[in-house]
Write an enzyme that holds these catalytic residues in place. Sequence first.
Site, PDB file in Angstrom:
ATOM      1  N   LEU A  25       0.835  -1.214   0.000  1.00 48.00           N
ATOM      2  CA  LEU A  25       0.000   0.000   0.000  1.00 48.00           C
ATOM      3  C   LEU A  25       0.861   1.252   0.000  1.00 48.00           C
ATOM      4  O   LEU A  25       0.457   2.305  -0.494  1.00 48.00           O
ATOM      5  CB  LEU A  25      -0.894   0.017   1.249  1.00 48.00           C
ATOM      6  CG  LEU A  25      -1.943  -1.082   1.354  1.00 48.00           C
ATOM      7  CD1 LEU A  25      -2.550  -1.124   2.746  1.00 48.00           C
ATOM      8  CD2 LEU A  25      -3.034  -0.872   0.304  1.00 48.00           C
ATOM      9  N   GLY A  26       2.020   1.132   0.564  1.00 46.57           N
ATOM     10  CA  GLY A  26       2.910   2.290   0.601  1.00 46.57           C
ATOM     11  C   GLY A  26       4.205   1.933   1.283  1.00 46.57           C
ATOM     12  O   GLY A  26       4.362   0.836   1.825  1.00 46.57           O
ATOM     13  N   GLY A  28       6.991   3.376   4.063  1.00 47.21           N
ATOM     14  CA  GLY A  28       7.222   4.394   5.087  1.00 47.21           C
ATOM     15  C   GLY A  28       8.676   4.448   5.510  1.00 47.21           C
ATOM     16  O   GLY A  28       9.542   3.851   4.881  1.00 47.21           O
ATOM     17  N   ASN A  29       8.911   5.153   6.582  1.00 46.55           N
ATOM     18  CA  ASN A  29      10.275   5.325   7.091  1.00 46.55           C
ATOM     19  C   ASN A  29      10.885   4.014   7.575  1.00 46.55           C
ATOM     20  O   ASN A  29      12.072   3.778   7.453  1.00 46.55           O
ATOM     21  CB  ASN A  29      10.279   6.309   8.258  1.00 46.55           C
ATOM     22  CG  ASN A  29      10.241   7.741   7.773  1.00 46.55           C
ATOM     23  OD1 ASN A  29      10.882   8.075   6.780  1.00 46.55           O
ATOM     24  ND2 ASN A  29       9.484   8.578   8.452  1.00 46.55           N
ATOM     25  N   PHE A  30      10.049   3.163   8.155  1.00 49.76           N
ATOM     26  CA  PHE A  30      10.554   1.936   8.757  1.00 49.76           C
ATOM     27  C   PHE A  30      10.590   0.787   7.769  1.00 49.76           C
ATOM     28  O   PHE A  30      11.376  -0.124   7.895  1.00 49.76           O
ATOM     29  CB  PHE A  30       9.626   1.486   9.883  1.00 49.76           C
ATOM     30  CG  PHE A  30       9.769   2.276  11.132  1.00 49.76           C
ATOM     31  CD1 PHE A  30      10.933   2.201  11.875  1.00 49.76           C
ATOM     32  CD2 PHE A  30       8.739   3.075  11.567  1.00 49.76           C
ATOM     33  CE1 PHE A  30      11.059   2.907  13.052  1.00 49.76           C
ATOM     34  CE2 PHE A  30       8.855   3.781  12.747  1.00 49.76           C
ATOM     35  CZ  PHE A  30      10.021   3.703  13.491  1.00 49.76           C
ATOM     36  N   GLY A  31       9.646   0.813   6.836  1.00 53.87           N
ATOM     37  CA  GLY A  31       9.509  -0.312   5.922  1.00 53.87           C
ATOM     38  C   GLY A  31       8.169  -0.207   5.214  1.00 53.87           C
ATOM     39  O   GLY A  31       7.549   0.846   5.196  1.00 53.87           O
ATOM     40  N   VAL A  33       4.155  -0.947   4.010  1.00 56.89           N
ATOM     41  CA  VAL A  33       2.816  -1.190   4.535  1.00 56.89           C
ATOM     42  C   VAL A  33       2.100  -2.046   3.487  1.00 56.89           C
ATOM     43  O   VAL A  33       2.056  -1.678   2.309  1.00 56.89           O
ATOM     44  CB  VAL A  33       2.038   0.121   4.758  1.00 56.89           C
ATOM     45  CG1 VAL A  33       0.638  -0.173   5.273  1.00 56.89           C
ATOM     46  CG2 VAL A  33       2.778   1.026   5.746  1.00 56.89           C
ATOM     47  N   ASP A 142       3.984  13.554  16.450  1.00 55.00           N
ATOM     48  CA  ASP A 142       4.383  13.775  15.053  1.00 55.00           C
ATOM     49  C   ASP A 142       3.133  14.016  14.203  1.00 55.00           C
ATOM     50  O   ASP A 142       2.980  13.436  13.133  1.00 55.00           O
ATOM     51  CB  ASP A 142       5.182  12.561  14.536  1.00 55.00           C
ATOM     52  CG  ASP A 142       5.839  12.831  13.189  1.00 55.00           C
ATOM     53  OD1 ASP A 142       6.053  14.016  12.844  1.00 55.00           O
ATOM     54  OD2 ASP A 142       6.130  11.852  12.465  1.00 55.00           O
TER      55      ASP A 142
END
Length: 385
Positions: A25-26, A28-31, A33, A142
Amino acid sequence: MVIVNLGRKEGHGKRLGKYELGKTLGEGNFGKVKLARDTDSGKLFAVKILEKSRIIDLNNTDQIKREISTLKLLKHPNVVRLYEVLASKAKIYMVLEYVNGGELFDKIASKGKLGEAEGRKIFQQLTDGVSFCHSKGVFHRDLKLENVLLDAKGNIKITDFNLSALPQHFREDGLLHTTCGSPNYVAPEILANKGYDGGTSDIWSCGVILYVILTGYLPFDDRNLAVLYQKIFKGDVQIPRWLSPGAQNIIKRMLDPNPKSRITMAMIKEDEWFKEGYTPANPDNEEEGVYIDDDEAFSIHNASLESDQGSPTSPPLVNAFQLIGMSSSLDLSGLFEKEDVSERKLRFTSTHPPKDLEERIEDIVTGMRCRVQKKNGISTMLDFS
Ligand code: ADP
Ligand code: MG
């Protein structure tokens, strides 16, 4: 049951306990989704995969898992629900409510600002969700447009609660990376490094979000990070006169640089502009569904979970703001006293090990007849005197 194409042939999708993982789906910063389907009920979820290799303090991943687990207590219609947390040797998986209306950020970016009635509705939901979490002792830290998702009905769902407390901005080299979240939403007291209260700082960020929703642009912006911080610190904001007086007033009260006089959640809910057409969400109405929330039943690779013991030498978890505060090369508070930006401070990232960097910096700085101070292992204070 809705048949959804998960991007792989039936039976070939990667499994995560009872979930079948599907398309991404997308990122992100960590990994990544990923979309996931509960193979028992057919229900869809979003699984946020945190790569442990992107989290510096590998000894503390169990603590991180526990911290994330506390987010399971947050059940509110305007907060992305966390159903369970699973872990393998290399990854942490957060099984989240699947929200399919996209990001509020994309909506504003493509369609521009919203009218006051529509903007207020979103702001009311934002206030509801955030104040609910505050009442449970959880602060977001955040809040920004990118962390506000939309569901199919156009209602908002706040995501990433408290995740900034994870050391997401560290990489292998232990330095802060510029890819960290947008600094435009950060409250001045955080920048001033004087200690802050998560609740009032979240209200500031909600004020920035309301401003962006109603105007289509950021209240504080500059390509130069130092100048941007200076603007935030001074509460140097132009509120357009074409907004209604009520909207101007509430934005001004939220973007009060003094956290002590800043408007509170209770006061926002009493505000005339805010109250128009307001029906508070009822968290108790939050559908419990048929989700079985049992870590043990679905935890994968339980045997390969790492031990609870953090190494005694491992540095404590810090978030990006604390890191900024700890490092005087990034502490811009000295800059705010005077307008003079000529006193340049340099921010950089490097792939070299911190120890090599420290030695090299020390050599150069000493040659310039300056002094180097070190503090807390990972942060190196450079005190040019
Ligand atoms: P990060 O905050 O680490 O950058 P995000 O949480 O923003 O990562 O996730 C990256 C992408 O995945 C985003 O673009 C978002 O649209 C999508 N996404 C995240 N959570 C969900 C969810 N619960 N439902 C649907 N899509 C999601
Ligand atoms: Mg996010």
